[in-house]
Design an enzyme around this catalytic site. Structure first.
Site, mmCIF file in Angstrom:
data_model
loop_
_atom_site.group_PDB
_atom_site.id
_atom_site.type_symbol
_atom_site.label_atom_id
_atom_site.label_comp_id
_atom_site.label_asym_id
_atom_site.label_seq_id
_atom_site.Cartn_x
_atom_site.Cartn_y
_atom_site.Cartn_z
ATOM 1 N N GLY A 50 34.838 37.011 39.012
ATOM 2 C CA GLY A 50 34.692 37.456 40.387
ATOM 3 C C GLY A 50 33.892 38.727 40.295
ATOM 4 N N CYS A 51 33.411 39.207 41.417
ATOM 5 C CA CYS A 51 32.613 40.434 41.376
ATOM 6 C C CYS A 51 33.516 41.611 41.031
ATOM 7 C CB CYS A 51 31.940 40.632 42.720
ATOM 8 S SG CYS A 51 30.894 42.065 42.793
ATOM 9 N N GLN A 52 34.762 41.542 41.471
ATOM 10 C CA GLN A 52 35.624 42.718 41.333
ATOM 11 C C GLN A 52 36.809 42.508 40.402
ATOM 12 O OE1 GLN A 52 36.421 45.127 44.536
ATOM 13 N NE2 GLN A 52 34.441 44.870 45.480
ATOM 14 N N SER A 53 37.654 41.498 40.681
ATOM 15 C CA SER A 53 38.771 41.288 39.771
ATOM 16 C C SER A 53 38.498 40.057 38.914
ATOM 17 C CB SER A 53 40.080 41.134 40.545
ATOM 18 O OG SER A 53 39.988 40.104 41.497
ATOM 19 N N SER A 118 35.406 38.022 46.773
ATOM 20 C CA SER A 118 34.877 38.120 45.416
ATOM 21 C C SER A 118 35.940 38.472 44.378
ATOM 22 C CB SER A 118 33.721 39.126 45.351
ATOM 23 O OG SER A 118 34.095 40.347 45.919
#
Lengths: 140, 415
Positions: A50-53, A118
Site C-alpha cells: 500500500g502507499c502507506q501501511s 492506500s
C-alpha cells in the site's frame, strides 16, 4: 460456520458500539491480538504494497480449506486484516471466491476499503481471492 | 513567545479571513473541520471560486483563437492574469511566465527541453537530498536518456542543506542545478539566494521549485536572479490543474518546445513547422483558462492580506505548535532547521503515522501521513513516514489546541 454466519457475528459485535471511538478501540484490540506473522513469512513476495501501511498475507490449503495468516505494520489496518482473516480463513476455495464481504459496509468501515485509503487492504482481499482461485484450479 | 491561553497577535483579522473560505465552516465526521494539510493543497477563498464559476457562466470561449467578442474578451482577461503573475514574481516580461498544469509539469518541461538543448553525455545535474519526487524523477530521466550524472547536495541532521558540500559538487560539467525553495516535508527554508549565487559563480543556471514557498513568502525572481522558478496554483489558494513556470527569456527562447500541437505554431507544412514566440511556444492545446484567471484572483487576495503579515502570523502558529508538540514525550519532530515555514513533520515512538492520521480524521482533523513523496528524506532519518501538519493563515491557535488534545487521545488509544 459459514462466511455469512461469521459476517453476521461481526455485525452483531459492532452493533454494540454507539460511537466511533469504541469501534476503533475494538479494531485496535483486534489488531493487537492477531498473532504476528512469522518473520520468515514476512518476505517481499508476501508483501502487499500500500502507499502507506504494509500488509503481509500468507495462505495454505489444509484439508480442502484455505488457511490465511496476515499481518500489517499499522495497527488499525491490522485490525481490519484480523476481521478479513476471521471471515475468510478455514473456508473452502469456492466459498472464499464467492464471498461478498458486505459486512464491512454494515459495520461502517467501508472507507478503509476505498482505493484512496492506500492501506493495502483492498489489494489484500484481491490476493486472498486469487489464492483461493489458484487452490481451486489446483484441485480440479 | 505567546503564553499558552492567549490569542496569537496578528495584524490580520483571522476570524474575518476564515469567512472568506466556505469549506472552513464545514464538518467532517460530525466534527468541525480542522484543516492542517495546506502544504498538500490550500483551501480556496470565495473570490477564487467565484472567478472560476463566473468564467464558465459568463465568459467561456477559447483564448488566442476567435474573432468573436467573447473570445477576444477572455484572451484579454487570460493575458491580464499572466501579467498579474509576472508582477507578483517581478519577472522582466509577461512572456517569461508560462502557464503549466502545476509545478510538476513545469519541472518536467525544463528537464525535457533544457535537457534536449544543453545536456550531453558525461554532464552533471545537481539536485538536493530534500527534493520532492517531482524534482528528482524528471532529472533522473534526463540522466538516463543522455548518459548524464545526477549529483545530490546532502543535508545535515536538522534538515538543512550543506552548502560547503554543494560547492564541492559544482564543476565545469554541471549543466543545471535544481533545488526547492522550501521543503514540503521538513519545512526548511533553503537559502536560495546563496545557492543561486554559488551556481552562477560556476556559470550554471538554476531551477527553483517554489511549490511550497509562494504561499508563505514574496518571491522576486530578478533580485534572486533565478533562471527558472516554478509553482502550483492550488498551493497558492488557486484552482488545481494550473501552475507556472518562470524562465529567463534567453533560455526559453533557445529551448525547444515541450509538447507540440495547437497554439504553438506560426506556420505548419508537412515538411517543416515554424514555432510561435514565447510564451505560446510552450503552451500547446487549449489551456486551463479558468485556472489561470482563478490563480490571478488568488494572488490578488493574498497580496491584499500581505505576504509579510501572513508569514509573521504563520510563524507564530509554527512556534506555538512546536512548543506544544515537544511537550509530548514519545514524539520527535523531523526537521529542525533554524529557518522554517509552518510545516511540522513528526513521528511518535512505536506508532504508525497512518494510525495516528486515521484517528485524527475521525476527530475532523486533516493531516498528511506517509513519506510525502520524499522517500530519500525518510531514508536519511531511517523512518517509514511521518505525520505532517501544515498551517496556513486561516488556521488558529484554538485549532492547534484541539489538534494536540486529539493527538494525545490518538496516542492513548493506539498505545
Amino acid at each position: 460456520m459459514s462466511i455469512e454466519e461469521k459476517e453476521n457475528e461481526i455485525i452483531e459485535e459492532f452493533a454494540m458500539f454507539d460511537d466511533w471511538a469504541d469501534k476503533y478501540e475494538y479494531l485496535i484490540d483486534l489488531g493487537k491480538s492477531l498473532p504476528k506473522l512469522d518473520d520468515n513469512n514476512k518476505t517481499d513476495d508476501k508483501l502487499i504494497k500500500g502507499c502507506q501501511s504494509k500488509v503481509w498475507m500468507h495462505s495454505e490449503l489444509i484439508d480442502g480449506k484455505v488457511i490465511y495468516t496476515a499481518d500489517s505494520d499499522a495497527i488499525i489496518t491490522k485490525g481490519m486484516v484480523a476481521l478479513m482473516v476471521r471471515v475468510l480463513s478455514n473456508q473452502s476455495p469456492d466459498e472464499v471466491i464467492d464471498s461478498k464481504l458486505d459486512f464491512v459496509e454494515k459495520i461502517g468501515l467501508t472507507k478503509h476499503l476505498s482505493p484512496t485509503r492506500s492501506n493495502g487492504l483492498l489489494s489484500m482481499i484481491k490476493q486472498m481471492k486469487l489464492d483461493a482461485l489458484a487452490y481451486k484450479q489446483l484441485k480440479s | 513567545m505567546t503564553a499558552p491561553g492567549a490569542t496569537l497577535k496578528s495584524s490580520l483579522d483571522i476570524k474575518k479571513i476564515r469567512e472568506d473560505f466556505p469549506i472552513l465552516s464545514s464538518e467532517v465526521n460530525g466534527k468541525p473541520l480542522i484543516y492542517f494539510d495546506s502544504a498538500s493543497t490550500a483551501q480556496k477563498p470565495k473570490v477564487v471560486i467565484d472567478s472560476v464559476s463566473n468564467f464558465y457562466k459568463y465568459q467561456n470561449a477559447n483564448v488566442h483563437r476567435g474573432v468573436h467578442t467573447l473570445s477576444q474578451e477572455i484572451t484579454v482577461a487570460y493575458e491580464k492574469a499572466r501579467v498579474t503573475i509576472q508582477h507578483h514574481l517581478n519577472a522582466a516580461h509577461p512572456h517569461e511566465i508560462i502557464f503549466t498544469k502545476g509545478a510538476t509539469e513545469s519541472i518536467n518541461l525544463v528537464a525535457h527541453s533544457f535537457g534536449k538543448k544543453y545536456i550531453q553525455e558525461g554532464d552533471e545535474i545537481i539536485i538536493s537530498e530534500m527534493e520532492h519526487h517531482s524534482n528528482i524523477l524528471p532529472w533522473q530521466q534526463v540522466c538516463e536518456e543522455k548518459g548524464a550524472i545526477l549529483k545530490v547536495i546532502p543535508m545535515n541532521e536538522a534538515g538543512e542543506l550543506m552548502l560547503d558540500e554543494f560547492e564541492k559538487l559544482l564543476s565545469p560539467k554541471t549543466k543545471i542545478v535544481a533545488v526547492n525553495h522550501i521543503s514540503n516535508t521538513l519545512g526548511t527554508i533553503n537559502p536560495i539566494k546563496a545557492i543561486i549565487e554559488l551556481a552562477h559563480r560556476n556559470h550554471t543556471p538554476i531551477l527553483i521549485d517554489g511549490a511550497q514557498a509562494v504561499s508563505h513568502t514574496l518571491v522576486d525572481v530578478q533580485s534572486l536572479d533565478a533562471d527558472f522558478y516554478c509553482f502550483s496554483g492550488h498551493k497558492l489558494f488557486g484552482p488545481t490543474g494550473v501552475g507556472v513556470l518562470y524562465g529567463k527569456e534567453k533560455y526559453l527562447n533557445e529551448m525547444p518546445p515541450y509538447q507540440v500541437g495547437g497554439g504553438t505554431i506560426k506556420t505548419v507544412t508537412f515538411k517543416k513547422t515554424e514555432y510561435a514566440d514565447l510564451p505560446l511556444k510552450f503552451e500547446a492545446g487549449t489551456p486551463h483558462i479558468a485556472g489561470g484567471i482563478g490563480l490571478a484572483e488568488a494572488i490578488k487576495y493574498v497580496n491584499l492580506l500581505g505576504l509579510e503579515n501572513i508569514a509573521a502570523y504563520e510563524n507564530s502558529l509554527l512556534e506555538y505548535a512546536t512548543i506544544e508538540l515537544n511537550k509530548i514525550e514519545e514524539l520527535r519532530i523531523i526537521g529542525n532547521a533554524k529557518n522554517k515555514t509552518s510545516v511540522i513533520s513528526f513521528v511518535v515512538e512505536g506508532l504508525h503515522p497512518f494510525d495516528i492520521g486515521t484517528i485524527l480524521d475521525q476527530l475532523g482533523i486533516a493531516v498528511r501521513t506517509g513519506h510525502h513523496c520524499t522517500q530519500p528524506i525518510m531514508q536519511h532519518y531511517g523512518i517509514q513516514g511521518t505525520v505532517r501538519v501544515s498551517f496556513a493563515f486561516y488556521n488558529t491557535k484554538d485549532e492547534i489546541d484541539t489538534f494536540i488534545k486529539g493527538l494525545e487521545r490518538a496516542i492513548k488509544m493506539l498505545k
